[in-house]
Scaffold this motif. Sequence first.
Motif, PDB file in Angstrom:
ATOM      1  N   GLY A 101      -2.857 -18.346  31.372  1.00 40.34           N
ATOM      2  CA  GLY A 101      -3.760 -19.473  31.490  1.00 40.34           C
ATOM      3  C   GLY A 101      -3.043 -20.809  31.317  1.00 40.34           C
ATOM      4  O   GLY A 101      -3.509 -21.840  31.788  1.00 40.34           O
TER       5      GLY A 101
ATOM      6  N   ASP B  93      -9.466 -19.650  36.800  1.00 43.02           N
ATOM      7  CA  ASP B  93     -10.606 -20.097  35.990  1.00 43.02           C
ATOM      8  C   ASP B  93     -11.387 -21.212  36.689  1.00 43.02           C
ATOM      9  O   ASP B  93     -12.617 -21.228  36.674  1.00 43.02           O
ATOM     10  CB  ASP B  93     -10.135 -20.574  34.605  1.00 43.02           C
TER      11      ASP B  93
ATOM     12  N   GLU C 107     -11.414 -11.511  40.473  1.00 41.62           N
ATOM     13  CA  GLU C 107     -10.861 -10.225  40.936  1.00 41.62           C
ATOM     14  C   GLU C 107     -11.989  -9.251  41.290  1.00 41.62           C
ATOM     15  O   GLU C 107     -11.935  -8.567  42.317  1.00 41.62           O
ATOM     16  CB  GLU C 107      -9.949  -9.618  39.871  1.00 41.62           C
TER      17      GLU C 107
ATOM     18  N   GLY D 226      -1.614 -13.135  30.860  1.00 39.68           N
ATOM     19  CA  GLY D 226      -2.941 -12.605  31.166  1.00 39.68           C
ATOM     20  C   GLY D 226      -3.172 -12.247  32.623  1.00 39.68           C
ATOM     21  O   GLY D 226      -3.842 -11.258  32.932  1.00 39.68           O
TER      22      GLY D 226
ATOM     23  N   ASN E 124      -4.157  -8.574  36.815  1.00 36.50           N
ATOM     24  CA  ASN E 124      -4.768  -8.573  38.155  1.00 36.50           C
ATOM     25  C   ASN E 124      -4.135  -7.488  39.038  1.00 36.50           C
ATOM     26  O   ASN E 124      -2.936  -7.509  39.306  1.00 36.50           O
ATOM     27  CB  ASN E 124      -4.596  -9.956  38.793  1.00 36.50           C
TER      28      ASN E 124
HETATM   29  O1  KG4 Z   1      -2.004 -14.859  28.525  1.00 35.95           O
HETATM   30  P1  KG4 Z   1      -3.441 -15.214  28.351  1.00 35.95           P
HETATM   31  O2  KG4 Z   1      -4.338 -14.249  27.620  1.00 35.95           O
HETATM   32  O3  KG4 Z   1      -3.601 -16.555  27.603  1.00 35.95           O
HETATM   33  C1  KG4 Z   1      -2.698 -17.605  27.759  1.00 35.95           C
HETATM   34  O4  KG4 Z   1      -1.673 -17.624  27.053  1.00 35.95           O
HETATM   35  O5  KG4 Z   1      -2.993 -18.439  28.645  1.00 35.95           O
HETATM   36  O6  KG4 Z   1      -4.024 -15.496  29.818  1.00 35.95           O
HETATM   37  C2  KG4 Z   1      -5.364 -15.854  30.043  1.00 35.95           C
HETATM   38  C3  KG4 Z   1      -5.539 -16.157  31.531  1.00 35.95           C
HETATM   39  C4  KG4 Z   1      -6.904 -16.728  31.878  1.00 35.95           C
HETATM   40  O7  KG4 Z   1      -6.734 -17.862  32.694  1.00 35.95           O
HETATM   41  C5  KG4 Z   1      -7.584 -15.585  32.654  1.00 35.95           C
HETATM   42  O8  KG4 Z   1      -8.519 -16.030  33.619  1.00 35.95           O
HETATM   43  C6  KG4 Z   1      -6.384 -14.922  33.299  1.00 35.95           C
HETATM   44  O9  KG4 Z   1      -5.379 -14.955  32.316  1.00 35.95           O
HETATM   45  N1  KG4 Z   1      -6.680 -13.527  33.689  1.00 35.95           N
HETATM   46  C7  KG4 Z   1      -6.707 -13.087  34.973  1.00 35.95           C
HETATM   47  C8  KG4 Z   1      -7.106 -11.723  34.930  1.00 35.95           C
HETATM   48  N2  KG4 Z   1      -7.306 -11.384  33.612  1.00 35.95           N
HETATM   49  C9  KG4 Z   1      -7.035 -12.498  32.876  1.00 35.95           C
HETATM   50  N3  KG4 Z   1      -6.429 -13.716  36.117  1.00 35.95           N
HETATM   51  C10 KG4 Z   1      -6.542 -13.005  37.268  1.00 35.95           C
HETATM   52  N4  KG4 Z   1      -6.947 -11.707  37.310  1.00 35.95           N
HETATM   53  C11 KG4 Z   1      -7.229 -11.034  36.166  1.00 35.95           C
HETATM   54  N5  KG4 Z   1      -7.621  -9.759  36.223  1.00 35.95           N
END
Ligand code: KG4
Length: 365
Positions: free
Chosen positions: A149, A179, A196, A288, A292
């Motif tokens: 994110g 997002d 997704e 995160g 996907n």
């Molecule tokens: O690594 P993370 O938990 O937190 C940060 O350090 O940012 O990542 C969160 C991000 C969010 O923007 C969320 O929408 C994205 O990862 N995310 C995804 C998926 N699962 C989480 N983006 C695309 N497809 C997914 N399945």
Amino acid sequence: MIAIDNNRKVRILGIETSCDETAAGVVLRRRAGQGEILSNLVRTQLDDHAAFGGVVPEIAARAHVEVLDVLIKQAMEEAGVSWNDLDGVAATAGPGLLGGVLVGLMTGKAIAAARNLPLIAVNHLEAHALTVGLTDGIEPPYLLLLVSGGHTQLLIVRDVGAFERLGTTLDDALGEAFDKTAKLLGLPYPGGPEVEKHARVGDEARFDLPRPMVGRIDPHFSFAGLKTALRRRAEETAPLSGKDIADLCASFQRAVCDVIIDRTSTAMALYETALGEGVERRLVVAGGVAANQAIGASLEQLCRTRGYALHVPPAALCTDNGAMIAWAGAERLVRGLVDDFTVPARARWPLDIKAAPAIGAGVKA
Ligand code: KG4
Ligand code: ZN
């Protein structure tokens, strides 16, 4: 100078508070590439922020204060270790939302001081980068695609503490783009999993969207233009039916996959040049967005054609957690890389300090 003992067995408590998850975990590092998670508790603040469509820093910091001490206690109990069994305390010291980082780092310092334990101030990005050592026993060097994110980077991981940034985003992080797309289409936060889900039943060829940066020499990213194009298509099509939303999600995700394949392919060539043709060809994906499956499938295809092994830690360890901080702390401790109590909390803390800031890159890049 502390001697490096790469086969030293250590137990570390890890604390993570840099964004919207409060997390604590205990990890046992047996030797290089062999770790065991003894506990890994994550308390998400999703509900606290959902109404705002994003993370509110002040709310995040307060929520960390409220739950962190109880969470640490639970993590220690679940791991079945006492303070005396610990060899060190690791806490995220940045990059991230400063108020939150301060909560975790000060807690880590307090425990280290009270229990006379070494303190390891962990770079959150390094923790993401090294997680594959805990999950797959993979030690550097490897090529890393970090997509979360707050961050979108391609890096050569040469060693613990030794990173070479090949590319970064010039504007939004990829998770942020997911997002914002979700928000625009009226889907809930966090948007990545929602986009997704809808994309799965959509027509990815229906909307013609740009592939920003494709073909450029440096493997940087940019998602602002893609987001704007998507907004235009949505406005032209409104009012949006369920099918329109699904088709927009699928077209967006297809564009993202094409961009990632092109940028990662460019980075692979740079990785091979930097480390020599004989280098082990390994691509690690973290953050995160690594959850996907469409992106995963695209990368699998790329790795097959380029002769790379693909390593993606399980989703629960790709998103923010305490075990990854503990593992990074353990990797640093056995190398004698510990910190004193003057170590600051940092909002910005690039992995590769020599890399020139990319034009327009946000503070998190
Ligand atoms: O690594 P993370 O938990 O937190 C940060 O350090 O940012 O990542 C969160 C991000 C969010 O923007 C969320 O929408 C994205 O990862 N995310 C995804 C998926 N699962 C989480 N983006 C695309 N497809 C997914 N399945
Ligand atoms: Zn993260």
